[in-house]
Design an enzyme around this catalytic site. Structure first.
Site, PDB file in Angstrom:
ATOM      1  N   ASP A  80      69.690 112.661 -62.419  1.00 37.27           N
ATOM      2  CA  ASP A  80      68.633 112.244 -63.236  1.00 37.27           C
ATOM      3  C   ASP A  80      68.367 112.991 -64.350  1.00 37.27           C
ATOM      4  OD1 ASP A  80      68.266 109.872 -61.520  1.00 37.27           O
ATOM      5  OD2 ASP A  80      67.036 111.321 -60.270  1.00 37.27           O
ATOM      6  N   HIS A  85      73.891 108.060 -65.009  1.00 40.91           N
ATOM      7  CA  HIS A  85      72.587 108.018 -64.344  1.00 40.91           C
ATOM      8  C   HIS A  85      72.625 107.644 -62.667  1.00 40.91           C
ATOM      9  CE1 HIS A  85      68.264 108.383 -64.338  1.00 40.91           C
ATOM     10  NE2 HIS A  85      67.957 107.996 -65.634  1.00 40.91           N
TER      11      HIS A  85
END
Length: 385
Positions: free
Chosen positions: A363, A359
């Site tokens: 995204d 992450h």
């Protein structure tokens, strides 16, 4: 004086190795480049040749223990001037070395590895008890097995302890590192595999006769992943302290189950291969992985990984990212399900694609866009591409 043999650099991004098995014992004569030990890394098992000739004096690392690259692992008496040696920087042996090894002096006090010391602490064994044990390791060292045997004989072991193989230990270390350092996030999408299943069933027999390799679903997964990586190159990257390193080459690692764990050989430049080229590469790597014949070149340089738990019946997976990569794709079992098509119930072969991703690098929106490229490729499949 004896010369230190140090653990060599065993390949790109490999920083440590485990001594799986010593092929020589103290007192043995060792010739230059003769195999000295089997070394296991998180990537592959290799035989380490001796960088010089001489008589093996002492093994400094017990079997099953891990050391960083450059750490001393053995002592060899060469008859030459004292220095250290590693693969690629071996001093030339001078003079004649006697075959009889120098005597190995017992340590003044019990020498314990960190693993043995930790095990003793967990079971409340004082060092005075350990000093009474007869060590079965090199030079009389006390090993983990010695401690476990003592605990069993003393009635202090209520459960069976399964000894870790070197590959299982390195897998555990790497996966723990990944979960500690990488903030994992996940995306899952459902795919209708009707077009792929129908094409494969119609062509697989003629394909094997023509190409000399089976047409597996994994070959389709690799081709679809290459299309998605071209469309979203950020997924083919890795995190660094200086920034995100986007890799230009697409080298797909394939998780292959072997008896004592998992290995991940790499299909290099996978995006430049046809479906037939991918199928042949998969057949070769799978055969050599299961025969234990992979080399360092086979397992280095992966930029994205595919694991296929679907062959074992999994229908929903969240795999762990390999350190140094941005994502890993899980392909689950293709299962016939009732779905709605054109306002009617239809039976279709459905599969879940699961993407675990770093992450820090991208995204969820990018993850789903990536998966949707693969979904479209599968559901529009028609021409053996």
């Amino acid at each position: 004086m004896p010369v230190e043999i140090r653990l060599p650099q065993l390949g790109e991004s490999i920083h440590e190795g485990t001594v799986a098995r010593w092929l020589k014992r103290p007192g043995d004569r060792v010739e230059k480049y003769e195999p000295l030990a089997e070394i296991t890394t998180d990537k592959v098992n290799v035989e380490m040749p001796s960088p010089l000739a001489g008589v093996l004096v002492e093994l400094l690392v017990p079997e099953g223990e891990t050391r960083p690259v450059g750490a001393p692992i053995a002592l060899i008496e060469t008859g030459a001037s004292p220095e250290t040696a590693g693969i690629g920087e071996a001093p030339a042996a001078q003079g004649t070395v006697p075959v009889v090894a120098p005597a190995v002096r017992p340590p003044a006090r019990v020498r314990l590895s960190p693993l043995v010391r930790k095990l003793a602490e967990e079971h409340g064994l004082p060092e005075s008890v350990l000093e009474t044990l007869t060590g079965s390791g090199a030079g009389g060292r006390i090993t983990k097995d010695d401690v476990l045997r003592y605990l069993a004989s003393a009635g202090r072991a209520g459960e069976e302890v399964v000894k870790l193989s070197p590959i299982r230990r390195t897998i555990a270390q790497r996966m723990a590192q990944s979960k500690r350092e990488i903030p994992h996030a996940y995306g899952v999408i459902e795919v209708d595999m009707q077009a792929v299943v129908a094409w494969r069933e119609a062509h697989k027999e003629a394909w094997r006769a023509r190409e000399g390799a089976p047409l597996t679903y994994t070959a389709f997964f690799v081709r679809a992943a290459c299309e998605a990586l071209r469309a979203h190159p950020i997924v083919n990257s890795s995190w660094t302290d200086e920034g995100i390193l986007v890799r230009k080459r697409i080298n797909i690692g394939i998780g292959i189950a072997v008896p004592d764990g998992l290995v991940v050989p790499v299909i290099r430049h996978a995006d430049q291969l046809s479906l037939a080229g991918v199928a042949r590469a998969l057949d070769d790597l799978t055969a050599r992985a299961r025969a234990g014949r992979l080399g360092l070149d086979d397992i280095q340089g992966g930029t994205f990984t595919i694991t296929n738990p679907g062959v074992f019946g999994s229908i929903w997976s969240m795999p762990i990212i390999l350190p140094g990569q941005a994502a890993i794709l899980a392909t689950d079992a293709i299962i016939k399900r009732a779905v709605v098509r054109d306002d009617a119930i239809a039976i279709r072969p459905i599969m879940h694609l699961g993407l675990s991703f770093d992450h820090r690098i991208f995204d969820g929106a990018t993850a789903m866009q990536f998966l949707n490229v693969m979904k479209a490729w599968f559901e529009d499949y028609r021409d053996g591409r």
